[in-house]
Scaffold this active site. Sequence first.
Site, PDB file in Angstrom:
ATOM      1  N   CYS A 153       0.804  -1.221   0.000  1.00  0.00           N
ATOM      2  CA  CYS A 153       0.000   0.000   0.000  1.00  0.00           C
ATOM      3  C   CYS A 153       0.846   1.285   0.000  1.00  0.00           C
ATOM      4  O   CYS A 153       1.484   1.578  -0.998  1.00  0.00           O
ATOM      5  CB  CYS A 153      -0.983  -0.064   1.164  1.00  0.00           C
ATOM      6  SG  CYS A 153      -2.470   0.901   0.881  1.00  0.00           S
ATOM      7  N   HIS A 195      -3.134  -6.011   2.579  1.00  0.00           N
ATOM      8  CA  HIS A 195      -2.889  -6.037   4.023  1.00  0.00           C
ATOM      9  C   HIS A 195      -3.401  -7.375   4.557  1.00  0.00           C
ATOM     10  O   HIS A 195      -3.889  -8.209   3.794  1.00  0.00           O
ATOM     11  CB  HIS A 195      -3.676  -4.907   4.705  1.00  0.00           C
ATOM     12  CG  HIS A 195      -3.258  -3.536   4.303  1.00  0.00           C
ATOM     13  ND1 HIS A 195      -2.098  -2.940   4.743  1.00  0.00           N
ATOM     14  CD2 HIS A 195      -3.855  -2.617   3.508  1.00  0.00           C
ATOM     15  CE1 HIS A 195      -2.015  -1.724   4.250  1.00  0.00           C
ATOM     16  NE2 HIS A 195      -3.062  -1.496   3.493  1.00  0.00           N
TER      17      HIS A 195
HETATM   18  N1  GLN Z   1      -2.396   6.880   1.221  1.00  0.00           N
HETATM   19  C1  GLN Z   1      -2.624   5.685   0.575  1.00  0.00           C
HETATM   20  C2  GLN Z   1      -3.991   5.496  -0.043  1.00  0.00           C
HETATM   21  O1  GLN Z   1      -5.042   5.608   0.603  1.00  0.00           O
HETATM   22  C3  GLN Z   1      -2.109   4.524   1.382  1.00  0.00           C
HETATM   23  C4  GLN Z   1      -3.071   3.850   2.317  1.00  0.00           C
HETATM   24  C5  GLN Z   1      -2.475   2.696   3.079  1.00  0.00           C
HETATM   25  O2  GLN Z   1      -1.252   2.489   3.094  1.00  0.00           O
HETATM   26  N2  GLN Z   1      -3.301   1.933   3.761  1.00  0.00           N
HETATM   27  O3  GLN Z   1      -4.043   5.259  -1.204  1.00  0.00           O
END
Ligand code: GLN
Length: 244
Positions: free
Chosen positions: A94, A194
């Site tokens: 992510c 995740h």
């Molecule tokens: N800022 C990013 C997004 O929402 C990363 C989110 C995350 O790492 N959970 O796309």
Amino acid sequence: MKLTIGWLYPKQMSTYGDRGNVLTIFKRCEWRNIKVDVLEIDLKERIDPKSIDFYFFGGGQDVAQVEVSNDLHKYKKEALFEAVKLKATIFSICGGYQLLGKYYKTFESSEIPGLGLLDAFTVAGDKRMIGNIMIEANSSIPEKNIVGFENHSGKTYLGKNAVALGRVVIGNGNNGEDRTEGAMQDNVIGCYLHGPVLAKNPKFADYLIEKALSRKNKDFKLKKLDDSLEKATHETAIERSHNP
Ligand code: GLN
């Protein structure tokens, strides 16, 4: 045999159980009598690329990504490029994935520069892509289906030097449009999974461990483990991914 893990920004970048990936790798090595050193790499710290086999870079919010992007460029960029040359494996999720690409353009249109280790870029969308996700993995990966949980608004698009980690079966993946999920280029891997993803997908975890250890020993193969519990977890997670 010893595996050295460099855990990038554990305080800023570890959302939705991402640290469980480090624990999974640690345990799966320990069960095979492979020693593991985990080095936590924080802001302002430098990296010795010769000593690290595997980097883990988890997810984080946009604010954290700004701080981390600055730090990457100031303290770690050269070492991470050198690490790739030395065949270390980098696994990112992510927010970490987005920062290994070329840039992440936020909703306010400011551009957070990435390292460009992956030929990909990310643009913030107006919709949050959230929920269970299941992909059919690229055929080079021994786990047929990889299951995880995604939560991002960034939409990632791949350039021609990166290949997708897999094809989306359930969920949104890179951008919710082209059915791709994640990216692979050299030994750098990024994804939106995740979970912690490696606890739910043991063959994928072993694939990464083997990749990282083969830096020192080209034909290195891991011993098999009794994965009955992990397989049951994997199957249940797949089943649940069908019911958002
Ligand atoms: N800022 C990013 C997004 O929402 C990363 C989110 C995350 O790492 N959970 O796309």
